[in-house]
Design a protein around this motif. Structure first.
Motif, PDB file in Angstrom:
ATOM      1  N   LEU A  38       0.856  -1.178   0.000  1.00  0.00           N
ATOM      2  CA  LEU A  38       0.000   0.000   0.000  1.00  0.00           C
ATOM      3  C   LEU A  38       0.893   1.229   0.000  1.00  0.00           C
ATOM      4  O   LEU A  38       1.739   1.387   0.885  1.00  0.00           O
ATOM      5  N   GLN A  39       0.740   2.067  -1.017  1.00  0.00           N
ATOM      6  CA  GLN A  39       1.553   3.274  -1.176  1.00  0.00           C
ATOM      7  C   GLN A  39       3.054   2.969  -1.150  1.00  0.00           C
ATOM      8  O   GLN A  39       3.834   3.675  -0.528  1.00  0.00           O
ATOM      9  N   GLY A  40       3.428   1.908  -1.828  1.00  0.00           N
ATOM     10  CA  GLY A  40       4.839   1.569  -1.956  1.00  0.00           C
ATOM     11  C   GLY A  40       5.450   0.882  -0.756  1.00  0.00           C
ATOM     12  O   GLY A  40       6.657   0.621  -0.742  1.00  0.00           O
ATOM     13  N   LYS A  41       4.643   0.578   0.258  1.00  0.00           N
ATOM     14  CA  LYS A  41       5.159  -0.084   1.448  1.00  0.00           C
ATOM     15  C   LYS A  41       4.431  -1.408   1.670  1.00  0.00           C
ATOM     16  O   LYS A  41       3.259  -1.549   1.325  1.00  0.00           O
ATOM     17  N   VAL A  42       5.148  -2.369   2.257  1.00  0.00           N
ATOM     18  CA  VAL A  42       4.520  -3.637   2.623  1.00  0.00           C
ATOM     19  C   VAL A  42       3.796  -3.433   3.948  1.00  0.00           C
ATOM     20  O   VAL A  42       4.399  -2.998   4.932  1.00  0.00           O
ATOM     21  N   ILE A  43       2.508  -3.733   3.968  1.00  0.00           N
ATOM     22  CA  ILE A  43       1.719  -3.518   5.184  1.00  0.00           C
ATOM     23  C   ILE A  43       1.291  -4.820   5.849  1.00  0.00           C
ATOM     24  O   ILE A  43       0.803  -4.807   6.983  1.00  0.00           O
ATOM     25  N   GLY A  44       1.500  -5.945   5.172  1.00  0.00           N
ATOM     26  CA  GLY A  44       1.090  -7.220   5.752  1.00  0.00           C
ATOM     27  C   GLY A  44       1.282  -8.350   4.762  1.00  0.00           C
ATOM     28  O   GLY A  44       1.961  -8.188   3.739  1.00  0.00           O
ATOM     29  N   THR A  45       0.660  -9.497   5.055  1.00  0.00           N
ATOM     30  CA  THR A  45       0.842 -10.674   4.205  1.00  0.00           C
ATOM     31  C   THR A  45      -0.433 -11.495   4.099  1.00  0.00           C
ATOM     32  O   THR A  45      -1.269 -11.493   5.003  1.00  0.00           O
ATOM     33  N   ILE A  46      -0.547 -12.181   2.967  1.00  0.00           N
ATOM     34  CA  ILE A  46      -1.513 -13.267   2.823  1.00  0.00           C
ATOM     35  C   ILE A  46      -0.756 -14.544   3.153  1.00  0.00           C
ATOM     36  O   ILE A  46       0.262 -14.847   2.526  1.00  0.00           O
ATOM     37  N   ASN A  47      -1.232 -15.300   4.132  1.00  0.00           N
ATOM     38  CA  ASN A  47      -0.544 -16.505   4.579  1.00  0.00           C
ATOM     39  C   ASN A  47      -1.352 -17.748   4.207  1.00  0.00           C
ATOM     40  O   ASN A  47      -2.537 -17.840   4.548  1.00  0.00           O
ATOM     41  N   LEU A  48      -0.720 -18.676   3.511  1.00  0.00           N
ATOM     42  CA  LEU A  48      -1.377 -19.896   3.061  1.00  0.00           C
ATOM     43  C   LEU A  48      -0.726 -21.100   3.711  1.00  0.00           C
ATOM     44  O   LEU A  48       0.505 -21.186   3.787  1.00  0.00           O
ATOM     45  N   TYR A  49      -1.548 -22.054   4.163  1.00  0.00           N
ATOM     46  CA  TYR A  49      -1.047 -23.233   4.875  1.00  0.00           C
ATOM     47  C   TYR A  49      -1.609 -24.495   4.235  1.00  0.00           C
ATOM     48  O   TYR A  49      -2.817 -24.589   3.990  1.00  0.00           O
ATOM     49  N   ALA A  50      -0.716 -25.463   3.981  1.00  0.00           N
ATOM     50  CA  ALA A  50      -1.113 -26.715   3.345  1.00  0.00           C
ATOM     51  C   ALA A  50      -0.744 -27.900   4.240  1.00  0.00           C
ATOM     52  O   ALA A  50       0.197 -27.828   5.031  1.00  0.00           O
ATOM     53  N   SER A  51      -1.485 -28.973   4.094  1.00  0.00           N
ATOM     54  CA  SER A  51      -1.238 -30.167   4.903  1.00  0.00           C
ATOM     55  C   SER A  51      -0.333 -31.163   4.188  1.00  0.00           C
ATOM     56  O   SER A  51      -0.093 -32.256   4.692  1.00  0.00           O
ATOM     57  N   GLU A  52       0.176 -30.762   3.024  1.00  0.00           N
ATOM     58  CA  GLU A  52       1.019 -31.659   2.231  1.00  0.00           C
ATOM     59  C   GLU A  52       2.440 -31.119   2.126  1.00  0.00           C
ATOM     60  O   GLU A  52       2.656 -29.943   1.822  1.00  0.00           O
ATOM     61  N   LEU A  53       3.409 -31.971   2.385  1.00  0.00           N
ATOM     62  CA  LEU A  53       4.818 -31.620   2.273  1.00  0.00           C
ATOM     63  C   LEU A  53       5.137 -31.208   0.832  1.00  0.00           C
ATOM     64  O   LEU A  53       4.715 -31.865  -0.114  1.00  0.00           O
ATOM     65  N   GLY A  54       5.871 -30.096   0.663  1.00  0.00           N
ATOM     66  CA  GLY A  54       6.263 -29.657  -0.669  1.00  0.00           C
ATOM     67  C   GLY A  54       5.118 -29.148  -1.526  1.00  0.00           C
ATOM     68  O   GLY A  54       5.212 -29.160  -2.756  1.00  0.00           O
TER      69      GLY A  54
END
Length: 277
Positions: free
Chosen positions: A167-183
């Protein structure tokens, strides 16, 4: 590994089985290719759903909730969350939305953006500092994710990835994704997931611009209404587009009667022919 067996019973003249002839074929590569195609289809579905939500949603909180839900339902992820940097608490990351079977993970864990904080070494902290996606495809054996191993084991997490929100050239946060499978998170998946994060960031920029526009518009109307004199605005055709309460009192017309009408209606009848717009 995946294999396919084909077998045929061989019998003697009395109908008794004397041996089994078979062929075993390694189909691991084909299965991996099919899985990759299925995952890419899921990602395209996820991207499509995210963009439709962006078009029809003008509220940041509703968008965040929808993103997490779409990631789980269309991306086939175990759970998803969105975190924002809380500048009031030592650059810690505060979860503002989540969806899926996280077994309390999102509420339990502490994450940060500071590199000097052990809680800042996971995918989220790395993504914030680098401005690029970060992932851990063997979450439970990754030394950088050690602070979250116990909670991740309970939640069934085997892989995780984080994508920065700008937002406005700055990182303000993250979308975090989680999986139950290795790799789970392959390099082929990254461009589509990056695009999703960029689209969400673009939506956040639009939301902020719209909020500022409304704020400016409200300030303008407050200024117009508080003016001691009558104020009238017209468009290029000379039709009134704005009138304040002082104008209503001066001319004896309501705002509804004035708007859209030619300015000449406020000029005395005897002077209308000489009035130039």
């Amino acid at each position: 590994e995946w294999v396919r067996d084909r077998a045929q019973l061989c019998r003697n003249e009395h109908g008794q089985v004397v041996r089994i002839d078979g062929i075993t074929t390694d189909i691991t590569a084909r299965k991996h290719a099919e899985l990759a195609l299925a995952r890419q289809k899921n990602l395209y579905d996820m991207l499509s759903q995210v963009n439709q939500t962006i078009v029809h949603t003008g509220d940041r909180e509703k968008l965040f909730d929808a993103i997490c839900r779409i990631a789980v339902e269309h991306g086939r992820l175990r759970f998803a969350s969105i975190t924002l940097i809380d500048t009031t608490i030592d650059q810690q990351l505060r979860a503002v939305a989540s969806h899926g079977e996280d077994a309390g993970y999102v509420e339990q864990v502490r994450m940060a953006s500071d590199a000097l904080d052990p809680a800042g070494h996971g995918p989220s902290g790395l993504a914030i500092r680098s401005g690029r996606h970060a992932l851990s495809n063997d979450f439970l054996n990754d030394p950088l994710t050690k602070p979250w191993h116990a909670a991740a084991h309970q939640a069934g997490v085997r892989a995780s990835a984080a994508f920065p929100l700008h937002l406005q050239g700055k990182v303000i946060g993250t979308i975090n994704l989680y999986a139950s499978e290795l790799g789970f998170f392959t390099q082929e998946m990254m461009p589509t997931l990056d695009e999703i994060a960029m689209d969400v960031s673009f939506a956040l920029e639009n939301y902020q611009r719209e909020a500022r526009r409304k704020q400016t518009e409200e300030l303008f109307h407050v200024t117009v209404e508080s003016a001691p004199n009558a104020l009238i605005m017209t468009d290029f055709r000379g039709r009134m587009t704005l009138a304040n309460s002082q104008a209503e009192a001066l001319f004896g017309y309501s705002r509804e009667q004035l708007l859209g009408q030619p300015i000449e209606m406020l000029v005395p009848m005897g002077s209308r022919d000489s009035h130039a717009r």
